[in-house]
Design a protein around this motif. Structure first.
Motif, PDB file in Angstrom:
ATOM      1  N   GLY A   1       0.797  -1.233   0.000  1.00 13.29           N
ATOM      2  CA  GLY A   1       0.000   0.000   0.000  1.00 13.29           C
ATOM      3  C   GLY A   1       0.817   1.265   0.000  1.00 13.29           C
ATOM      4  O   GLY A   1       0.330   2.310   0.457  1.00 13.29           O
TER       5      GLY A   1
ATOM      6  N   ASN B   1       1.691   3.915  -2.009  1.00 10.77           N
ATOM      7  CA  ASN B   1       1.359   4.499  -3.307  1.00 10.77           C
ATOM      8  C   ASN B   1       0.763   5.898  -3.224  1.00 10.77           C
ATOM      9  O   ASN B   1       0.344   6.450  -4.224  1.00 10.77           O
TER      10      ASN B   1
ATOM     11  N   LEU C   1     -12.303  -5.587   3.797  1.00  3.92           N
ATOM     12  CA  LEU C   1     -12.024  -4.594   2.758  1.00  3.92           C
ATOM     13  C   LEU C   1     -11.814  -5.271   1.402  1.00  3.92           C
ATOM     14  O   LEU C   1     -12.248  -4.759   0.360  1.00  3.92           O
TER      15      LEU C   1
ATOM     16  N   THR D   1      -7.211  -1.960  -7.953  1.00  5.77           N
ATOM     17  CA  THR D   1      -6.306  -1.731  -6.837  1.00  5.77           C
ATOM     18  C   THR D   1      -5.429  -0.517  -7.111  1.00  5.77           C
ATOM     19  O   THR D   1      -5.594   0.174  -8.112  1.00  5.77           O
ATOM     20  N   CYS D   2      -4.526  -0.276  -6.185  1.00  5.44           N
ATOM     21  CA  CYS D   2      -3.517   0.764  -6.356  1.00  5.44           C
ATOM     22  C   CYS D   2      -2.159   0.056  -6.455  1.00  5.44           C
ATOM     23  O   CYS D   2      -2.057  -1.137  -6.157  1.00  5.44           O
TER      24      CYS D   2
ATOM     25  N   VAL E   1      -4.737  -5.771  -1.370  1.00  5.93           N
ATOM     26  CA  VAL E   1      -6.065  -5.696  -0.739  1.00  5.93           C
ATOM     27  C   VAL E   1      -7.170  -5.513  -1.794  1.00  5.93           C
ATOM     28  O   VAL E   1      -8.275  -6.034  -1.646  1.00  5.93           O
ATOM     29  N   ARG E   2      -6.859  -4.797  -2.876  1.00  2.00           N
ATOM     30  CA  ARG E   2      -7.811  -4.610  -3.981  1.00  2.00           C
ATOM     31  C   ARG E   2      -9.188  -4.162  -3.480  1.00  2.00           C
ATOM     32  O   ARG E   2     -10.197  -4.820  -3.724  1.00  2.00           O
ATOM     33  N   CYS E   3      -9.245  -3.051  -2.796  1.00  2.00           N
ATOM     34  CA  CYS E   3     -10.547  -2.614  -2.268  1.00  2.00           C
ATOM     35  C   CYS E   3     -11.360  -1.832  -3.288  1.00  2.00           C
ATOM     36  O   CYS E   3     -12.527  -1.538  -3.067  1.00  2.00           O
TER      37      CYS E   3
ATOM     38  N   CYS F   1      -1.143   3.600   2.721  1.00  2.00           N
ATOM     39  CA  CYS F   1      -2.600   3.647   2.762  1.00  2.00           C
ATOM     40  C   CYS F   1      -3.122   3.384   4.178  1.00  2.00           C
ATOM     41  O   CYS F   1      -2.781   2.388   4.805  1.00  2.00           O
TER      42      CYS F   1
ATOM     43  N   PHE G   1      -5.850   2.236   4.998  1.00  3.94           N
ATOM     44  CA  PHE G   1      -6.597   0.980   5.105  1.00  3.94           C
ATOM     45  C   PHE G   1      -5.688  -0.247   5.160  1.00  3.94           C
ATOM     46  O   PHE G   1      -6.159  -1.362   5.357  1.00  3.94           O
ATOM     47  N   VAL G   2      -4.400  -0.039   4.956  1.00 11.43           N
ATOM     48  CA  VAL G   2      -3.465  -1.171   4.984  1.00 11.43           C
ATOM     49  C   VAL G   2      -2.761  -1.252   6.337  1.00 11.43           C
ATOM     50  O   VAL G   2      -2.425  -2.335   6.813  1.00 11.43           O
TER      51      VAL G   2
HETATM   52  S1  SF4 Z   1      -6.445  -0.754   0.496  1.00  8.97           S
HETATM   53 FE1  SF4 Z   1      -7.586   0.015  -1.268  1.00  8.97          FE
HETATM   54  S2  SF4 Z   1      -7.194   2.248  -1.278  1.00  8.97           S
HETATM   55 FE2  SF4 Z   1      -5.633   1.283   0.030  1.00  8.97          FE
HETATM   56  S3  SF4 Z   1      -3.887   0.943  -1.354  1.00  8.97           S
HETATM   57 FE3  SF4 Z   1      -5.128  -0.926  -1.308  1.00  8.97          FE
HETATM   58  S4  SF4 Z   1      -6.514  -0.789  -3.064  1.00  8.97           S
HETATM   59 FE4  SF4 Z   1      -5.685   1.278  -2.689  1.00  8.97          FE
END
Ligand code: SF4
Length: 631
Positions: free
Chosen positions: A74, A76, A240, A288-289, A294-296, A512, A514-515
């Protein structure tokens, strides 16, 4: 040789066309890290107090986080920052995706832009070379059209050109216009797209081929593999991955925390129609990013009246609640169409939804008439009217011109009590999280330098049970016991204080939210190990946490210099009134509790409770004594 960063910061003067490269020393990176750390530094050093945010003297910073573009999980994210035309305060917005990593691959750690181009231009950066190019033929195009034109112009190669850009809303200086990259990753808040528009800067296109060097590639690879294997065994990562942020709708509604009809209620009768079960009927894929397993991210495909293309991704939770429940609209297809319009025009969907919800309530209460709104039936729930307003705001047509100013200015313009319905902090519309059910979120909205922002704090609801994965992962910070989300005692202030540097650190590192723990799976105790493996620095959570606090304090000094004080760290009056309906029926904040918590928080942070300014001692502790002279 530096690891993870390139050692080069690009300075662009759009008035003169001059481009220069700054090569800061290693200590600059260690002290300011990246992202918001760079933004605070350059905005304080290069911008005079009192400048017009939409004038040539504003400074616009694009700054990936320190570790952005490396293969760590994450890593990025990049920040765009300037003095905000929405709040007049420090403005920043971060986004993930691919643009930030590409800038690093192109040999650049940040871009600092001043001046105003005499005619529309875009900036093209490729492998260390930068060029200002004519964009007159692109002005007026929506983002999909402009992206296709720029890619064709620059030539398709084995590597995509990554483009951060504005659409018509930025060109028309809508005060909450955003910046979008890859048509779907938004630097959403604070009107930074309007700042680009005011500088006649249509886009920043980048392509690079040099990935950042790593101090210990084998150690980084071990961490990457371990995270990719383990994150799905954790409830946060698993949830997620399975449903992205749209998966939050049903739970928040059941908890009475889904903002509905301009925050009048926390429960929406049609929430099921906005839930992830409903979303799956529109789903065409996931995304994803850079470097994230995680590919949210979601993509939707909708045909018919409310068409939406997967090119523009799919609505996240914030957009679903902003343009759905908060506007009383229980039609996910209409929300998906509005999401695409926001991406085409570059409108922040949170502020756009906030402005439309405010207008709908003003209409229902007789503060705006049918004549005022161009004949629209602007009652809550009218999806057609919502979609028309999105376009009218982007083009500043009719009532859209008023709403494009944001709810604070719009309410001041019409008066007659409309101010009390305007849900904002420092002029920035509230994200879709209900402080009457999450006291720490309210505190965070109030003290945030950018105005209300949901990514400035970890939300109270994840610390309520002793089994909570977030609570367990916060133990290294000294957080060991559960606490009710509505708790407003000194224990909640302590919880907030211990956690607040986390989101700022993720921003500075380009990581990120969320990570990384406590909201995500990646444990705090492995963060110094990851930073060391990438950069070679012998470091600790203590040093990194202090780096984040330094960045927060630079942003606060910027605001103090612009005349902001304690009175601006406040919440809209509605939050001190009872919620209607849902599980939190009747809940409200108390002025006394809120003010007492604020005073205690300032003391914990080393800020003067009377002025809300950092004390000289705090700035000395953070090794930024120079910033005291700016106040
Ligand atoms: S958790 Fe989602 S928003 Fe965060 S880096 Fe991964 S894909 Fe992107």
């Amino acid at each position: 040789m530096p690891f993870s960063y390139t050692g080069k910061i690009l300075h662009v003067n759009l008035s003169s066309g001059d481009i220069a490269v700054e090569e800061p020393d290693d200590l600059f990176y260690r002290r300011y890290l990246g992202g918001k750390g760079f933004a605070g530094y350059y905005l304080l050093k290069m911008l005079r107090p009192g400048v017009d945010p939409l004038g040539p003297d504003n400074v616009l910073v694009f700054a990936p986080g320190l570790l952005c573009g490396t293969p760590g999980p994450g890593l990025n994210r990049f920040t765009v920052a300037a003095k905000s035309p929405l709040s007049g305060a420090y403005g920043e917005a971060e986004a993930g995706g691919w643009w930030g990593p590409e800038l690093k691959f192109a040999g650049c750690d940040a871009i600092v832009i001043k001046g105003r181009a005499p005619q529309p231009v875009y900036l093209w950066i490729e492998d260390g070379r930068a060029e200002v190019r004519d964009a007159r033929h692109l002005w007026g195009l929506t983002t999909g059209e402009a992206q296709a034109a720029i890619r064709q112009e620059l030539g398709e190669g084995p590597r995509k050109v990554r483009i951060a850009q504005i659409g018509p809303a930025g060109e028309n200086r809508v005060r909450f216009a955003c910046v979008v990259s890859e048509l779907r990753y938004f630097n959403g808040r604070g009107g930074l797209g309007a700042v680009m528009g005011s500088k006649n800067l249509k886009a920043v296109a980048v392509r690079g081929r040099q990935e950042p060097a790593l101090a210990d590639p084998a150690a980084v690879l071990e961490i990457v593999r371990w995270h990719a294997k383990e994150f799905k065994n954790d409830p946060r990562g698993a949830a997620l991955h399975a449903a992205g942020t749209p998966g939050l709708v049903a739970g928040l509604n059941a908890a009475g925390l889904l903002p509905t009809r301009n925050f009048q209620s926390g429960a929406f009768a049609d929430a099921a129609a906005l839930s992830y079960d409903a979303y799956q009927a529109l789903l065409s894929g996931t995304n994803t990013c850079h470097a994230c397993p995680v590919r949210c991210k979601r993509e939707v495909s909708v045909t018919g009246d409310y068409a939406a293309s997967p090119l523009y991704g799919g609505p996240e939770y914030e957009t679903i609640a902003a343009l759905g429940s908060n506007c009383g609209i229980g039609d996910l297809r209409a929300v998906a169409a509005a999401n695409e319009l926001c991406a085409r025009y570059t409108l922040d969907s949170i502020s756009t939804g906030g402005a439309i919800a405010w207008a709908m309530e003003c209409f229902e209460r007789g503060l705006l008439t049918r004549d005022d709104v161009g004949g629209l039936d602007l009652r809550f729930g009218n999806a057609e009217a919502m979609l028309q307003l999105v376009t009218m705001i982007a083009h500043r047509q009719g009532i859209g011109d008023l709403l494009a100013e944001g709810v604070q200015r719009a309410a001041a313009r019409i008066g007659r009590g409309a101010e009390a319905l305007a849900m904002h902090v420092k002029g920035q519309e509230l994200p879709l999280h209900e402080p009457r059910g999450k006291f720490g979120v309210g505190l965070g909205y109030a003290v945030s330098e950018t105005g209300a922002d949901h990514l400035k704090m970890v939300h109270d609801t994840v610390f309520q049970t002793k089994e909570s994965a977030s609570l367990l992962s916060a133990a290294p910070l000294g957080i060991w016991e559960p606490l009710d989300a509505q708790d407003a005692s000194s224990r909640k202030v302590r919880l907030y204080r211990l956690l607040e540097n986390g989101p700022a650190l993720w921003n500075c590192l380009g990581a990120c939210f969320f990570v990384y723990a406590p909201r995500g799976f990646f444990p705090l105790e492995r963060v110094p190990e990851l930073v060391q493996a990438i950069t070679s620095w012998r470091t600790s959570l203590g040093e990194l946490w202090q780096g984040a606090e330094r960045a927060i304090n630079l942003a606060r000094v910027f605001n103090v210099r612009e005349g902001f004080g304690r009175a601006d760290d406040t919440l809209p009056p509605r939050l001190f009134e009872p919620l209607e309906g849902g599980r939190l029926q009747g809940a409200s904040l108390s002025h006394d509790e809120f003010e007492a918590a604020l005073t205690l928080l300032y003391r914990m942070k080393g800020w003067d409770p009377a002025t809300a300014a950092p004390t000289p001692a705090k700035l000395a502790e953070l090794d930024i004594e120079w910033a005291a002279e700016e106040m």
